[in-house]
Design a protein around this motif. Structure first.
Motif, mmCIF file in Angstrom:
data_model
loop_
_atom_site.group_PDB
_atom_site.id
_atom_site.type_symbol
_atom_site.label_atom_id
_atom_site.label_comp_id
_atom_site.label_asym_id
_atom_site.label_seq_id
_atom_site.Cartn_x
_atom_site.Cartn_y
_atom_site.Cartn_z
ATOM 1 N N THR A 228 0.848 -1.195 0.000
ATOM 2 C CA THR A 228 0.000 0.000 0.000
ATOM 3 C C THR A 228 0.883 1.245 0.000
ATOM 4 O OG1 THR A 228 -0.110 0.052 2.419
ATOM 5 C CG2 THR A 228 -1.883 -1.116 1.269
ATOM 6 N N VAL A 288 -7.853 3.430 1.618
ATOM 7 C CA VAL A 288 -6.469 3.641 1.190
ATOM 8 C C VAL A 288 -6.416 3.785 -0.337
ATOM 9 C CG1 VAL A 288 -4.216 2.501 0.947
ATOM 10 C CG2 VAL A 288 -5.363 2.568 3.172
ATOM 11 N N SER A 291 -7.683 7.179 -1.446
ATOM 12 C CA SER A 291 -6.732 8.222 -1.052
ATOM 13 C C SER A 291 -5.529 8.253 -1.988
ATOM 14 C CB SER A 291 -6.273 7.990 0.395
ATOM 15 O OG SER A 291 -7.367 8.028 1.281
ATOM 16 N N LEU A 292 -5.020 7.071 -2.357
ATOM 17 C CA LEU A 292 -3.874 7.004 -3.252
ATOM 18 C C LEU A 292 -4.232 7.484 -4.659
ATOM 19 C CD1 LEU A 292 -2.367 3.570 -2.138
ATOM 20 C CD2 LEU A 292 -1.332 5.830 -1.811
ATOM 21 N N TYR A 322 -5.429 8.580 3.802
ATOM 22 C CA TYR A 322 -4.599 7.375 3.709
ATOM 23 C C TYR A 322 -4.210 6.878 5.104
ATOM 24 C CZ TYR A 322 -0.479 4.498 2.700
ATOM 25 O OH TYR A 322 0.432 3.471 2.653
#
Length: 421
Positions: A228, A288, A291-292, A322
């Motif tokens: 991640t 996550v 957010s990325l 994140y």
């Protein structure tokens, strides 16, 4: 920049920065390879005490470090100690906890690490490397004093070495329960150890479908946790924030992230025994991923010359999102599950191997990220992590079992029968 602020008296190169960052992971990767036999022979407690000494030595070296080589050695040594922490602490905590609060206690390590990072984020920009190393000696000393003198070893370890009375006394002290209640609970410990006992060699162990399944699940979670991008995001937070050209100074943004990280990890400790682990993991990875994607989009627009002045809020919002989502699931819960799913007598060996997988993935990322981001650009570097996170969701949904509220023996039976819910 004088020697007080930079003992090297020159800026470090990109390659030197990569090695200083990644040697921590390389040092940590050494430990899990032999930590299992040590923890079974000398005990979980003594093993943790022994491997706290490299951490102590690392900070002593940093006090006097004035060459890149000394920084390399210090980072490697603190990594060796970290490898022990991630290999043995989840195992020890899982073994001393009751079924009802095992999730809560398993997050003590994650909360402590988040607090330590916040302290470094707050004081790091305002003190010299030497003074920060001196301050860092304090927790090592407190650990040796308190844990070494007052905390007993795991009852599972005592049963493994046929010391039933020591196991009862350990439970009595750690749980603050009566001796008669501890004697009843020790019967479950004995049963769990006996059910999973094996005298097989490591090669023979992996011919067992249940052992192989446990190892693949744990290693898969470790792999996806690192991919991640956590070891690209955290060590390079200030670099990332500086690259976004936002009005908030990089060091202030890092402090905000550290505070959010601590609070979300603490929140996870409250809900991990209420909400299914699997649901938390999937929700965490979804957050996550989003957010990325948004962080990568900002860097893509920035690198293509677009006017992003009205999007200055997006980088810090994406990184905060994140950090929140990572610490609500994939960050701490991976270690919880790793301490739960292995057969009792093989936990130290297999958890060590899974930890090795985690650390080597982290080493690869922290070593390559600065150069990959220069080659591909920050946007695609971040999007690669997003793709891995999407694959992680599929892996968790298909293969990871639900362990909340189950004894170690229940988990083994569930895995043997092929149940994941």
């Amino acid at each position: 920049m004088g020697p007080e602020n930079n003992p090297l008296q020159r800026p470090t190169t990109v390659l030197e920065d990569s090695w200083i960052t990644s040697l921590h992971s390389l040092g940590a990767a050494v430990c899990p390879l032999f930590i299992g036999p040590l923890a079974n022979k000398y005990g979980r407690k003594n093993t943790m005490i022994i491997f706290s000494l490299p951490m102590l030595a690392s900070n002593i070296i940093l006090i006097f470090a004035n060459t890149v080589s000394l920084f390399y050695i210090a980072r490697f040594l603190i990594g060796v100690g970290t490898g022990c922490v991630f290999s043995v602490v989840p195992l020890y905590v899982a073994e001393i906890s009751s079924v009802e609060n095992r999730g809560f206690t398993s997050l003590f390590m994650s909360v402590t690490i988040s607090f330590q990072q916040l302290v470094v984020y707050i004081i790091g920009p305002y003190v010299t490397i030497r003074n920060l190393a001196i301050i860092s000696l304090i927790p090592s000393g407190l650990f040796l004093l308190t844990f070494g003198l007052f905390v007993p070893d795991s009852p599972y370890y005592f049963i493994l070495v046929n010391k039933k009375e020591n196991a009862i006394n350990s439970l009595t002290r750690l749980r603050q329960i009566s001796k008669s209640y501890a004697e009843k609970e020790i019967l479950d410990v004995i049963n769990s150890v006996e059910q999973s006992k094996t005298k097989k060699s490591p090669r023979e162990m992996f011919r067992s479908k249940i052992v192989l399944k446990c190892f693949l699940i744990s290693s898969g979670l470790m792999f996806f946790q690192q991919f991640t991008g956590i070891l690209a995001i955290i060590p390079y937070l200030q670099t990332i924030f500086d690259a976004t050209n936002t009005s908030i100074p990089g060091e202030i943004s890092v402090m905000i992230v550290g505070l959010v990280q601590l609070n979300t990890t603490a929140l996870t400790s409250k809900i991990i025994d209420i909400i299914d682990r699997k649901k938390l993991l999937i929700a965490s990875n979804m957050g996550v991923f989003l957010s990325l994607v948004s962080l990568g989009a900002y860097f893509f627009l920035l690198s293509n010359g677009s006017n992003v002045s009205k999007l200055n809020w997006l980088p810090i919002s994406s990184i905060l999102g994140y950090i929140i989502c990572f610490n609500l699931g994939i960050g701490p819960i991976v270690w919880t599950i790793a301490g739960e799913i292995f057969p009792s007598d093989l936990k130290t060996y297999l958890n060590g191997l899974a930890t090795f997988t985690n650390i080597m993935c982290g080493f690869t990322i922290s070593m390559l990220f600065p150069n990959v981001s220069l080659f591909l650009g920050m946007a695609w570097s971040v999007w690669i992590f997003a793709i891995c996170t999407a694959l992680s969701i599929i892996f968790i949904a298909l293969f990871v079992p639900e362990t909340r509220g189950k004894t170690f023996l229940d988990i083994q039976v569930m895995l043997r029968e092929g149940k994941i819910k």
